[in-house]
Write a protein that holds these residues in place. Sequence first.
Motif, PDB file in Angstrom:
ATOM      1  N   LEU A   9      -3.223 -18.907  49.107  1.00 48.00           N
ATOM      2  CA  LEU A   9      -3.206 -17.458  49.255  1.00 48.00           C
ATOM      3  C   LEU A   9      -2.982 -16.787  47.902  1.00 48.00           C
ATOM      4  N   GLU A  10      -2.007 -17.301  47.124  1.00 47.76           N
ATOM      5  CA  GLU A  10      -1.737 -16.732  45.808  1.00 47.76           C
ATOM      6  C   GLU A  10      -2.978 -16.792  44.923  1.00 47.76           C
ATOM      7  N   ALA A  11      -3.613 -17.954  44.907  1.00 50.94           N
ATOM      8  CA  ALA A  11      -4.798 -18.135  44.054  1.00 50.94           C
ATOM      9  C   ALA A  11      -5.946 -17.237  44.489  1.00 50.94           C
ATOM     10  N   ASP A  12      -6.154 -17.115  45.794  1.00 49.75           N
ATOM     11  CA  ASP A  12      -7.229 -16.267  46.311  1.00 49.75           C
ATOM     12  C   ASP A  12      -6.982 -14.801  45.976  1.00 49.75           C
ATOM     13  N   LEU A  13      -5.732 -14.360  46.167  1.00 49.77           N
ATOM     14  CA  LEU A  13      -5.398 -12.968  45.873  1.00 49.77           C
ATOM     15  C   LEU A  13      -5.583 -12.677  44.384  1.00 49.77           C
ATOM     16  N   TRP A  14      -5.097 -13.607  43.537  1.00 52.97           N
ATOM     17  CA  TRP A  14      -5.227 -13.388  42.100  1.00 52.97           C
ATOM     18  C   TRP A  14      -6.692 -13.351  41.679  1.00 52.97           C
ATOM     19  N   SER A  15      -7.478 -14.272  42.212  1.00 55.72           N
ATOM     20  CA  SER A  15      -8.897 -14.328  41.859  1.00 55.72           C
ATOM     21  C   SER A  15      -9.596 -13.019  42.220  1.00 55.72           C
ATOM     22  N   ALA A  16      -9.303 -12.510  43.423  1.00 52.99           N
ATOM     23  CA  ALA A  16      -9.936 -11.267  43.859  1.00 52.99           C
ATOM     24  C   ALA A  16      -9.492 -10.091  42.995  1.00 52.99           C
ATOM     25  N   ALA A  17      -8.188 -10.012  42.725  1.00 57.07           N
ATOM     26  CA  ALA A  17      -7.673  -8.900  41.931  1.00 57.07           C
ATOM     27  C   ALA A  17      -8.171  -8.966  40.493  1.00 57.07           C
ATOM     28  N   ASP A  18      -8.251 -10.178  39.932  1.00 57.32           N
ATOM     29  CA  ASP A  18      -8.668 -10.318  38.538  1.00 57.32           C
ATOM     30  C   ASP A  18     -10.149  -9.992  38.364  1.00 57.32           C
ATOM     31  N   LYS A  19     -10.962 -10.304  39.375  1.00 55.04           N
ATOM     32  CA  LYS A  19     -12.377  -9.925  39.308  1.00 55.04           C
ATOM     33  C   LYS A  19     -12.524  -8.414  39.247  1.00 55.04           C
ATOM     34  N   LEU A  20     -11.656  -7.709  39.993  1.00 52.08           N
ATOM     35  CA  LEU A  20     -11.706  -6.254  39.949  1.00 52.08           C
ATOM     36  C   LEU A  20     -11.261  -5.727  38.582  1.00 52.08           C
ATOM     37  N   ARG A  21     -10.286  -6.395  37.988  1.00 50.47           N
ATOM     38  CA  ARG A  21      -9.841  -5.980  36.650  1.00 50.47           C
ATOM     39  C   ARG A  21     -10.997  -6.041  35.650  1.00 50.47           C
ATOM     40  N   ALA A  22     -11.859  -7.038  35.829  1.00 53.91           N
ATOM     41  CA  ALA A  22     -12.998  -7.188  34.918  1.00 53.91           C
ATOM     42  C   ALA A  22     -13.935  -5.981  34.996  1.00 53.91           C
ATOM     43  N   ASN A  23     -13.876  -5.244  36.093  1.00 60.60           N
ATOM     44  CA  ASN A  23     -14.728  -4.061  36.255  1.00 60.60           C
ATOM     45  C   ASN A  23     -14.056  -2.783  35.758  1.00 60.60           C
ATOM     46  N   LEU A 131      -7.468   3.366  37.221  1.00 61.94           N
ATOM     47  CA  LEU A 131      -8.306   2.278  37.735  1.00 61.94           C
ATOM     48  C   LEU A 131      -9.737   2.737  38.006  1.00 61.94           C
ATOM     49  N   THR A 132      -9.922   4.036  38.180  1.00 61.37           N
ATOM     50  CA  THR A 132     -11.224   4.543  38.627  1.00 61.37           C
ATOM     51  C   THR A 132     -12.122   4.993  37.475  1.00 61.37           C
ATOM     52  N   ARG A 133     -11.675   4.824  36.243  1.00 57.59           N
ATOM     53  CA  ARG A 133     -12.461   5.359  35.120  1.00 57.59           C
ATOM     54  C   ARG A 133     -13.846   4.719  35.035  1.00 57.59           C
ATOM     55  N   THR A 134     -13.930   3.445  35.387  1.00 59.84           N
ATOM     56  CA  THR A 134     -15.233   2.773  35.318  1.00 59.84           C
ATOM     57  C   THR A 134     -15.813   2.453  36.698  1.00 59.84           C
ATOM     58  N   ASP A 135     -14.955   2.423  37.712  1.00 59.36           N
ATOM     59  CA  ASP A 135     -15.422   2.119  39.066  1.00 59.36           C
ATOM     60  C   ASP A 135     -14.475   2.789  40.067  1.00 59.36           C
TER      61      ASP A 135
END
Length: 377
Positions: A9-23, A131-135
């Motif tokens: 769960l920790e890894a899945d949550l981090w992966s999802a959140a970090d992908k959003l950070r890339a945007n 968080l919304t400046r680019t997306d």
Amino acid sequence: MNKAQLKKLEADLWSAADKLRANSDLKSSEYATPVLGLIFLKFADNNYRRHEQAILAEYQQLQGTRREKPVSEIAIEKCGFYLPDHTRYDYLLNLPEEKDIAKALKEAMKAIEEYKPELEGVLPKDEYAALTRTDKTIPQQLLRTFADIPANATGDLFGQIYEYFLSEFARSEGQKGGEFFTPRSVVRLMVEIIEPHGGKVFDPACGSGGMFVQSAQFIEAHRNELKGADSGVYVCGQEKTQDTVKLAKMNLAVNGLRGEIKQANTYYEDPYDSFGAFDYVLANPPFNVDDVSLSSVEKDLRFNTYGIPRNKSKVKKADEGKEAVPNGNYLWISLFATSLKPQGRAALVMANSASDARHSEADIRKTLIEQNLIYAS
């Protein structure tokens, strides 16, 4: 939830959140606060949900009587929070996409602070607009990400997810856990050594407050052994970085801990009047600091009771008054010792070099040993 499920769960949550950070156009350090704010919000909602039936039952029972209370007062008594409808996680999660989700999150955080004054100015607000400046969809996507955390998850589980995210943000910034995170296994060992139960716990370099959380979990795990004694602790932390102070306050709230966190530079400020004040000290201070003003600490009982680290060569006359302590490790060690009550106990993480340092530091170490202050190293 077992360890393997939690790890996934920790890894899945981090992966999802970090992908959003890339945007987004935010660094990890900037992204951490709004993300941890959403983890906090999910915990608060889960906690409120567990108490909600009892809150409403008491509110209805007292309505129209002389003992009538606002629902907010009953909620705070029962679970430590009051969450108005517009702060509830599902409400925010299900807002239509055309709504300004960042603004809705800001208003939700403001409302939570209104009913929990110790969080005033702590929870992220304007950070969600950033968080919304680019997306513009990132806040809503993050809400969906953390909705995957089980609704029946306990405070301990949230604490672990919270600390996992702290460690990952630290790693993303190229830190080794240091500024605001100490690995759970290390903290657990320290807590098991000093066994805090009943009294005040001090961490003068508290980072995100992980030491305090582990103390509370130790007490809960050993509550039956304590046989009804006053086993609760009151925690006192200080940290020089304001953003990290906010994370620590959120962490205390996430885990229902009594205490306070203050912003202070420990070398020069003593907001708790710490000399001889605490039952326990737990700390992982910064290592090998070499720019602390000698004139500011040499007359301070917190630091000079067992000696002050000094340069082995005499300072030039032109530099008198400008001299720095050559290494701050023994300032911290002295502070931990002087902050304890006569029967107090401390556990600390220090650089390996502190155990065999020479010259004035060796003299301080000898004094500590001769006064029987060292139990283990």
